[in-house]
Motif scaffolding. Structure first.
Motif, PDB file in Angstrom:
ATOM      1  N   GLY A   1      -0.440  56.661  22.461  1.00 40.14           N
ATOM      2  CA  GLY A   1       0.272  57.922  22.643  1.00 40.14           C
ATOM      3  C   GLY A   1      -0.469  59.044  21.955  1.00 40.14           C
ATOM      4  N   SER A   2       0.238  60.129  21.732  1.00 44.26           N
ATOM      5  CA  SER A   2      -0.379  61.251  21.030  1.00 44.26           C
ATOM      6  C   SER A   2      -0.663  60.858  19.589  1.00 44.26           C
ATOM      7  N   ARG A   3      -1.624  61.527  18.994  1.00 40.41           N
ATOM      8  CA  ARG A   3      -1.997  61.237  17.609  1.00 40.41           C
ATOM      9  C   ARG A   3      -0.787  61.361  16.687  1.00 40.41           C
ATOM     10  N   SER A   4      -0.007  62.430  16.852  1.00 39.98           N
ATOM     11  CA  SER A   4       1.129  62.643  15.949  1.00 39.98           C
ATOM     12  C   SER A   4       2.222  61.597  16.168  1.00 39.98           C
ATOM     13  N   ALA A   5       2.494  61.218  17.425  1.00 34.87           N
ATOM     14  CA  ALA A   5       3.530  60.217  17.684  1.00 34.87           C
ATOM     15  C   ALA A   5       3.112  58.849  17.143  1.00 34.87           C
ATOM     16  N   VAL A   6       1.856  58.480  17.348  1.00 33.80           N
ATOM     17  CA  VAL A   6       1.362  57.196  16.833  1.00 33.80           C
ATOM     18  C   VAL A   6       1.418  57.186  15.309  1.00 33.80           C
ATOM     19  N   SER A   7       0.978  58.276  14.681  1.00 32.81           N
ATOM     20  CA  SER A   7       0.971  58.345  13.211  1.00 32.81           C
ATOM     21  C   SER A   7       2.374  58.248  12.624  1.00 32.81           C
ATOM     22  N   SER A   8       3.303  59.025  13.157  1.00 33.30           N
ATOM     23  CA  SER A   8       4.652  59.014  12.582  1.00 33.30           C
ATOM     24  C   SER A   8       5.352  57.677  12.839  1.00 33.30           C
ATOM     25  N   THR A   9       5.118  57.092  14.002  1.00 34.52           N
ATOM     26  CA  THR A   9       5.731  55.795  14.294  1.00 34.52           C
ATOM     27  C   THR A   9       5.153  54.713  13.396  1.00 34.52           C
ATOM     28  N   PHE A  10       3.845  54.730  13.194  1.00 37.68           N
ATOM     29  CA  PHE A  10       3.258  53.716  12.328  1.00 37.68           C
ATOM     30  C   PHE A  10       3.736  53.859  10.880  1.00 37.68           C
ATOM     31  N   ARG A  11       3.918  55.084  10.413  1.00 34.36           N
ATOM     32  CA  ARG A  11       4.455  55.264   9.051  1.00 34.36           C
ATOM     33  C   ARG A  11       5.840  54.622   8.937  1.00 34.36           C
ATOM     34  N   ARG A  12       6.656  54.783   9.968  1.00 33.01           N
ATOM     35  CA  ARG A  12       7.994  54.183   9.959  1.00 33.01           C
ATOM     36  C   ARG A  12       7.889  52.649   9.987  1.00 33.01           C
ATOM     37  N   ILE A  13       6.983  52.130  10.815  1.00 34.82           N
ATOM     38  CA  ILE A  13       6.785  50.684  10.900  1.00 34.82           C
ATOM     39  C   ILE A  13       6.312  50.124   9.558  1.00 34.82           C
TER      40      ILE A  13
END
Length: 145
Positions: A58-70
């Motif tokens: 996905g977008s850089r920001s969506a991937v980054s924020s989702t991975f932080r949550r994971i």
């Protein structure tokens, strides 16, 4: 938009969970189905023995924020990012999230993976081959244990 792919694996850790591993997988899958489509995220989550393997796109920001949550989720430990970078196209454009379980692996698919030495391309290819078999464990089968 830059298209970003993140490939990681981690050790599944349900020790602190009040439910079963299937309940936890149902929780994770439900969160992915709820959260990923609105953010344009696609990918595959595989359960390989005691390991999670995830390909997220996905977008850089969506991937980054989702991975932080994971990464903050107690269901994972020993997270290892194998690849994170820009790609030209999605490998899993039509999946917001899917859960693949060891018992759904085709007989020809190797059961043992050396996670210390497998490449990102190897992990993506493993997920792609499993996904192409159509043997996907969807949420309704997760709770049938």
């Amino acid at each position: 938009m830059f298209l970003t792919r993140l490939v990681y694996h981690s050790v599944a850790d349900f020790a602190d969970s009040s439910g079963s591993a299937s309940d936890e997988m149902g929780r994770i899958l439900s969160a992915g189905l709820r959260n990923n489509p609105p953010h344009g995220l696609t990918g595959v989550l595989a359960v390989d023995g005691d390991r999670f393997l995830q390909v997220m796109e996905g977008s850089r920001s969506a991937v980054s924020s989702t991975f932080r949550r994971i990464a903050a989720d107690g269901a994972h430990r020993a997270l290892e990012i194998v690849f994170c970078g820009e790609v030209d196209q999605r490998c899993f454009a039509d999946w917001s999230v899917a859960v693949l379980r060891e018992e759904t692996l085709p007989a020809a698919e190797g059961r043992a993976v050396d996670y210390d030495h497998i490449t990102a391309d190897g992990l993506v290819e493993r997920a792609r081959r499993i996904r192409e078999t159509g043997l996907i464990a969807r949420r309704e089968t997760l709770n049938a244990d």
